[in-house]
Design a protein around this motif. Structure first.
Motif: not given
Length: 806
Positions: A708-713, A767-773, A743-748
């Protein structure tokens, strides 16, 4: 036609997270309104419910014989407005929580209810059962915990046999405080007749009679009677017997102690920058625009004066102001400034108040008797109906986000309420959060800047950084570098004041055996405990567990137990040895637990009963003392090494805020920052008071790391008492998510939480990281639904945009 109520019941599970339809009996039709609390039958028990809507139409999937009646109404008028009902629903949806949990959260503790059972003996109940279950009485109120499961089974058998009546009782925990008062008889003829019967010697009774005839039917407290007529309580009681007075109980409003100075806080003349900010905000107030302003102003730039003058504009329009501060520590000084300006129009809401004070302040707001509410995070739910302005001071503070369930951001709730009321929001800070600053840069928020201190004679303090690595080589183990000690002595000799910050309370960080390396750990959290010398105990600051300081090592029997690290308590002891002539006021959670302790300590410091204020981060924000010319940060590194992507941002903000406590009047201020990482960019920018430079560098780092603030978590946290069970279950959830996530949602992860064991439970996280909240919302709601069917010991929480992954 029957009227039906849509009711959310006080059963917080995913399966019951919706309104249920109940019939409103004819005799209750005027009382049942949206926002009142009711008692309803649910299954085989009676529970509390919140009316969220009324309808004349029965749902298609229900027949009239399937719908139960509302049993009773608990409130004379709605305790939740239509706005707060909608807000609770939206927060539950957004934060993957229960609607009823947020409905309850919006009410003061006093409006929480207690569930009890009334047991009544019926004909044929044996004497032995009467003793076992009714304590030998005819009737008894009991709680669930009063009997074991076996005992409740026996009670149910007696109920089924018709020997015992069991009735659910729901009671408000809140009580209106009353006191004894005396009301004068309003019948003047009767008073005249009583006067004719009084003897010549009844002089005091004649005094009371004359007063009653002059004030017929009026009520005066016992204290007022004693002050006005100088009569004893016995004399008043005698007047009651004669019929001159009657005893009554009157309500006493419990108010937080006012700390207003007693004189009106004069309106200050705004400088050019303040005037621009004020004009922009008041334009939005006049035009009823729900604009969001980010007021970025250096420390001492007069943000509070802009807030207060904008608030006055709202009050003049007959509207209300919500004034949020991040924590109780900041409330006393802000409370004083607001009370000085607005007096009795002000109400205070925060967790430091007693239950009764909070209840009565909430009732004043609910009754529309208040125009300004000052409070910490939970005050964002204050029952204001004419909101014209919301101010969020120190908007960057993480304390605006509630970390425990139910999770929510106070700042986001403020934005929601402002949009509902078509009112502007002012987010104020010297060091805005990166998210807010980025939104201002994009034009989502309107940026207002204050680059100069409000006092023309005041300038930003000079900041020097001391490398403690060299100090350790030159002077050995110490909390005070030579430059800081010299400056401290100079300032104190001049009669000025100093603020010292060490963001760690206690005497030492941990205790260790020098022979075998054993460190005492809390059995609930498996964390090294902090030494507190004042109570001679080791304490866990997470769960509260404590034990005596060991004299010998439990592992090897050695008596070489040593203390390592430093806390505020140890620094206070060291200061007493270094500068015995200068008393110290210490501010941390240990010294401010007692109600009013914080306000008293700050008042004492303001009156110069001590020249040194030592504390944790609570001394960094909001304090304004004109004689403080030196600020010392004893260890700037306490937050830098934390496993948190916001560690640098939080350190920069804290250092900038605490540095801003110095030189706020005519005298030049100085700041000394002691560190073992003098080259760290957060310290370099803090030294130059360069927020814009820090913002650019930190944003570049966040962009590269996709934070964040480039990605929502979203944080998914799992816990259980058994470590293997939670590890296995979390791995299964991760595999289930990977198959279904876009596919574009990252899972850590999954991985153990940074504090892997807390209060007897083991924690793992993903942790999920995504562009769309909202990209994964549907999947996450499905996950939360499924988690309700897991073992009772297993718990899953989903947190949107957590302020920390720790």
């Amino acid at each position: 036609m029957s009227q039906y109520a849509e009711i959310v019941v006080d059963v917080p599970t995913q399966q019951t997270n919706r309104p249920y339809t109940y019939v409103v009996p004819t005799e209750l039709q005027e009382e049942v309104q949206p926002g009142v609390r009711v008692l309803v039958a649910f299954g085989h028990r009676s529970v509390l419910g919140y009316v969220v809507g009324l309808t004349d139409k029965l749902p298609d999937d229900l027949s009239i014989d399937q719908v139960k009646d509302v049993l009773t109404v608990l409130d004379d008028r709605p305790v939740l407005s239509a706005e707060l009902l909608d807000l609770a629903h939206d927060l539950a949806e957004k934060n993957f929580s229960f609607w009823v949990t947020f409905l309850a959260l919006m009410l003061p503790t006093s409006l929480k209810v207690s569930y009890r059972k009334r047991l009544t003996a019926l004909a044929g109940l044996s004497d032995a059962d009467r003793v076992d279950y009714l304590d030998g009485q005819q009737e008894r109120l009991v709680q669930t915990k009063d009997f074991s499961a076996k005992g409740w089974r026996a009670i149910n058998r007696l109920q089924q046999a018709g020997l015992l009546e069991v009735e659910s009782v729901i009671e408000n925990q809140g009580r209106v405080k009353t006191e004894l008062a005396f009301q004068t008889n309003d019948d003047l003829d009767e008073l005249s007749n009583i006067g004719a019967t009084l003897t010549k010697g009844a002089k005091q009774q004649r005094v009371i009679l004359a007063f009653a005839e002059a004030h017929p039917g009026q009520v005066f407290s016992k204290k007022e009677w004693l002050e006005q007529l100088d009569v004893s309580l016995a004399t008043l009681n005698a007047a009651v017997k004669k019929g001159i007075l009657q005893k009554v109980q009157v309500e006493v409003k419990r108010r937080p102690a006012s700390i207003a100075s007693g004189k009106a806080d004069g309106v200050k003349t705004l400088n050019a920058e303040q005037k621009v900010a004020y004009d922009q905000i008041t334009k939005a107030i006049d035009e009823q625009e729900d604009k969001v302003f980010l007021l970025e102003g250096i420390t001492g730039s007069g943000k509070t004066e802009v807030y207060l003058q904008a608030a006055q504009k709202v009050i003049d329009r007959g509207e209300q102001v919500l004034f949020l501060v991040p924590e109780i520590a900041l409330t006393p000084q802000m409370q004083r400034r607001v009370e000085d300006r607005f007096g009795e129009k002000t109400a205070l809401l925060h967790s430091g108040l007693s239950t009764g004070e909070r209840y009565d302040e909430w009732r004043r707001i609910h009754e529309g008797k208040v125009q300004v509410v000052v409070g910490a995070r939970s005050a964002v739910f204050a029952p204001l109906t004419k909101l014209g302005l919301i101010i969020v001071d120190e908007e960057h503070e993480t304390s605006y986000s509630q970390s425990e369930n139910p999770h929510y951001s106070g700042r986001d709730v403020a934005l929601w309420r402002a949009a509902y009321h078509q009112a502007p929001v002012v987010l104020g800070s010297a060091t805005p959060s990166l998210e807010s600053r980025a939104r201002a840069q994009k034009g989502v928020y309107d940026l207002l800047s204050l680059s100069k201190r409000a006092n023309p004679q005041a300038t930003l303090p000079e900041v020097s950084v001391v490398d403690m690595r060299q100090e350790q080589l030159d002077r050995g183990d110490t909390n005070f570098s030579k430059p800081l000690l010299e400056k401290l002595q100079t300032v104190l000799d001049r009669g000025e004041q100093a603020v010292l910050m060490l963001n760690r309370r206690g005497f030492s960080s941990f205790v260790m055996c020098r022979d075998c390396g054993f460190v005492p750990r809390d059995p609930n959290c498996n964390l090294a405990m902090t030494l507190h010398m004042d109570s001679l105990t080791l304490k866990c600051h997470y769960c509260g567990y404590q034990e005596a300081i060991p004299q010998t090592c439990p592992a090897c029997g050695s008596n070489r137990i040593r203390y390592y690290g430093t806390g505020t308590e140890k620094v206070e002891t060291e200061l007493a040895a270094l500068m015995p002539d200068y008393p110290v006021i210490r501010l941390d959670q240990d010294t401010t637990r007692k109600k009013g302790a914080m306000a008293k300590a700050l008042a004492d410091f303001g009156q110069k009963k001590a020249q040194i204020l030592l504390g944790t981060q609570m001394v960094a924000k909001g304090l304004d003392f004109p004689d403080v010319t030196l600020v010392g940060v004893l260890n700037a590194d306490t937050g830098l090494g934390l496993p948190d992507f916001r560690a640098s941002e939080k350190t920069f903000q804290l250092l900038t805020q605490v540095a801003g406590r110095a030189g706020r009047a005519e005298r030049q201020g100085e700041v000394v920052i002691q560190t073992y990482n003098p080259e760290h960019y957060a310290l370099k920018y803090a030294q130059k008071h360069d927020y814009e430079g820090f913002y650019r560098q930190e944003m570049a780092i966040r962009h590269a790391a996709e934070f964040p603030p480039y990605f929502y978590t979203v944080q998914i946290q799992c816990s259980a008492i058994d470590e293997n069970k939670v590890a296995l279950q979390t791995a299964k959830i991760a595999a289930w998510l990977k198959k279904r996530l876009p596919e574009d949602v990252l899972l850590l992860g999954p991985s153990p939480h940074s504090i892997a064991k807390l209060k007897g439970r083991y924690f793992f996280q993903m942790i999920l990281k995504m562009k769309d909240p909202n990209e994964a919302d549907e999947l996450l709601r499905d996950l939360v639904d499924r988690s309700q069917k897991a073992d009772k010991d297993f718990a899953l929480e989903v947190r949107r945009d957590p302020v920390s992954f720790m």
